[in-house]
Enzyme design. Structure first.
Site, PDB file in Angstrom:
ATOM      1  N   GLY A  28      12.844  -6.121  -3.078  1.00 54.24           N
ATOM      2  CA  GLY A  28      12.688  -7.566  -2.970  1.00 54.24           C
ATOM      3  C   GLY A  28      11.645  -8.039  -3.968  1.00 54.24           C
ATOM      4  CE1 TYR A  29      12.777  -7.792  -8.829  1.00 56.17           C
ATOM      5  CE2 TYR A  29      14.521  -8.046  -7.218  1.00 56.17           C
ATOM      6  CZ  TYR A  29      14.007  -7.415  -8.321  1.00 56.17           C
ATOM      7  OH  TYR A  29      14.699  -6.394  -8.912  1.00 56.17           O
TER       8      TYR A  29
END
Length: 155
Positions: A28-29
């Site tokens: 995830g960012y």
């Protein structure tokens, strides 16, 4: 400064993966969609990482640190809406280079991408991929994991 030199391709035909190492990956960012620098959380099997990737296609800055599961879980909720799930297969090509083939899950299925890292930009530009590699998407930002985590599979 750590640099990553890699080319990325669509997969025309899946190779025999029976001897490849397999890893379940979720990432995830943490950075905003319009931020050119990527700050990524990644779980790869039972290992956890925080990675910074700079701007670029063929060559870009990459720094990575292993973190604990608790640290990962602390920040993971902040990646909601900017996540990727995939199975990563890693093996050696006939020319001795190593490939990483990602078979995406969830909203990005059935997309498959393969990457090869190089020791120099010259080696990367001279590289002739095997027949099972498809279109070179190294410089196509639509195929960056962060972009796909936000926008889905490119049209």
């Amino acid at each position: 400064m750590s640099k990553e030199i890699e080319r990325k391709f669509l997969v025309a035909n899946l190779p025999d993966l029976s001897k490849a190492k397999k890893a379940v990956v979720r990432q995830g960012y943490l950075t905003a969609p319009d931020d050119s620098t990527e700050l990524r959380l990644r779980q790869k099997n039972d290992a956890y990482f925080l990675t910074l990737k700079g701007v670029g296609g063929l060559v870009r800055v990459e720094r990575e640190a292993e973190i604990t599961a608790d640290q990962f879980e602390t920040f993971w909720p902040e990646t909601e809406g900017r996540r990727v799930e995939k199975i990563r297969y890693t093996a050696q090509l006939q020319d001795g280079l190593v490939f990483e083939l990602d078979v995406f899950a969830g909203d990005l299925a059935p997309l498959c991408l393969v990457e090869v890292e190089f020791t120099s930009q010259d080696q990367a530009t001279r590289y002739v991929p095997p027949d099972w590699f498809g279109t070179d998407v190294t410089d196509d930002t639509r195929y960056k994991n962060k972009t796909m985590a936000i926008n889905g599979v490119p049209d």
